[in-house]
Design an enzyme around this catalytic site. Sequence first.
Site, PDB file in Angstrom:
ATOM      1  N   SER A 142       4.685  73.346  39.138  1.00  0.00           N
ATOM      2  CA  SER A 142       5.072  73.414  37.716  1.00  0.00           C
ATOM      3  C   SER A 142       3.964  74.133  36.969  1.00  0.00           C
ATOM      4  CB  SER A 142       5.224  72.003  37.136  1.00  0.00           C
ATOM      5  OG  SER A 142       5.269  72.054  35.720  1.00  0.00           O
ATOM      6  N   TYR A 156       1.767  63.652  35.962  1.00  0.00           N
ATOM      7  CA  TYR A 156       2.667  64.725  36.425  1.00  0.00           C
ATOM      8  C   TYR A 156       1.887  66.027  36.612  1.00  0.00           C
ATOM      9  CZ  TYR A 156       6.542  68.068  36.399  1.00  0.00           C
ATOM     10  OH  TYR A 156       7.424  69.060  36.737  1.00  0.00           O
TER      11      TYR A 156
END
Length: 248
Positions: A142, A156
Site C-alpha cells: 500500500s 496498517y
Amino acid sequence: MNKVMLVTGASRGIGAEIALLAGRSGYKVGVNYLRREDAALAVVAQIRAAGGEAVALQADVGQQAEVAAMFKRLDDTLGTVDVLVNNAGVLAMFRVDAADETNVLDVFRANVFSAFFCSREAIRRMSTVHGGKGGVIVNMSSVAARLGGLGGGSAYAASKAAIDTFNLALAKEVGSEGIRVNAIRPGLISTEIHAVQGGIAKMEQMAKIAVPLGRAGSPAEVAEVALWLASDAASYVHGSIVDVAGGR
Ligand code: NAP
C-alpha cells in the site's frame, strides 16, 4: 494456458477483480476468503459462467495450519499453484496509545504473517530447489508503506512497510530458483476496506483533492497490474514495487 493462480482475499474488492481477470485470462483460479462465502461463491460462479475454472477456498491466511490445508485443497482440485497473489489484508484504525497486543497482532497476522505462510507453501511447490517448475508471487502492499497512512493507521502502515521489505528479501531468496517476486502499492481504491475510516464516499471525496489524477482508483485498475506482473510480459521485473496510486 494451463496455469493455476491462487488469490488470497478474493471474495471482495481488489482480490475479487484479480480473480475475475485471471479467470478471463485463462488461469484456473483459487478464490480464498475468510468469512464471506456468498461473495466468494459469486466470484467462482462468474468465472465458471465465462467458461473458466475456479474453486472457493475458505482459510484464515494468518493461521499457518489453515494455509497449509488450503494449498492442499488447491493441489487436489485445480492443481499446483503457478502464481500466488498475497492480497488478503485488513485495515484497522486505533491510536498507538490505545493499542493492545490483540489489535496489533490481528493486523500483522492478516497482512504480514499471511505473506510468510502463503509464500512458504507456494515456494515449497514452485522452487526448482524443491523440484518445482518456478512461478510468480505478487504481494499487495500500500502507499501507506511510504506515506504512513491516515492518522490512526500506524499498524496498517507498518504492516505494509513490512511487506515492501519482505518483497525485496524474498526476491533475493528465490529469484535464482525460478520464482519472480514483486509487489503492488495501491493508493486510494474504492473498496469496502474504507468502511473503518468513514466509508467509500468519504474516501472518494478525499481522493479528488489528495490524488494527482483527481480521483480514486478502481479494483480493476489494480487487477490489470497484478495480471501483468504474473505474466511473461514482466519476465525481467523482479523485486520491484509498482505504485498504482494515481500519482499519489
Ligand atoms: P476488502 O475489500 O476489505 O477485501 C478484503 C479481502 O480480504 C476479503 O476478500 C476478505 O475476505 C479477505 N480477508 C481479510 N482477512 C483475511 C484473512 N485473515 N484470511 C483470508 N482472507 C482475508 O479489501 P481491498 O481494499 O480489496 O484490499 C485488498 C488488499 O489491497 C489488502 O491487502 C489491502 O491492504 C490492499 N490495499 C487496498 C487499498 C484500498 O484503497 N482499497 C489501498 C492499498 C492497499 P472476506 O470477504 O471473507 O471477509
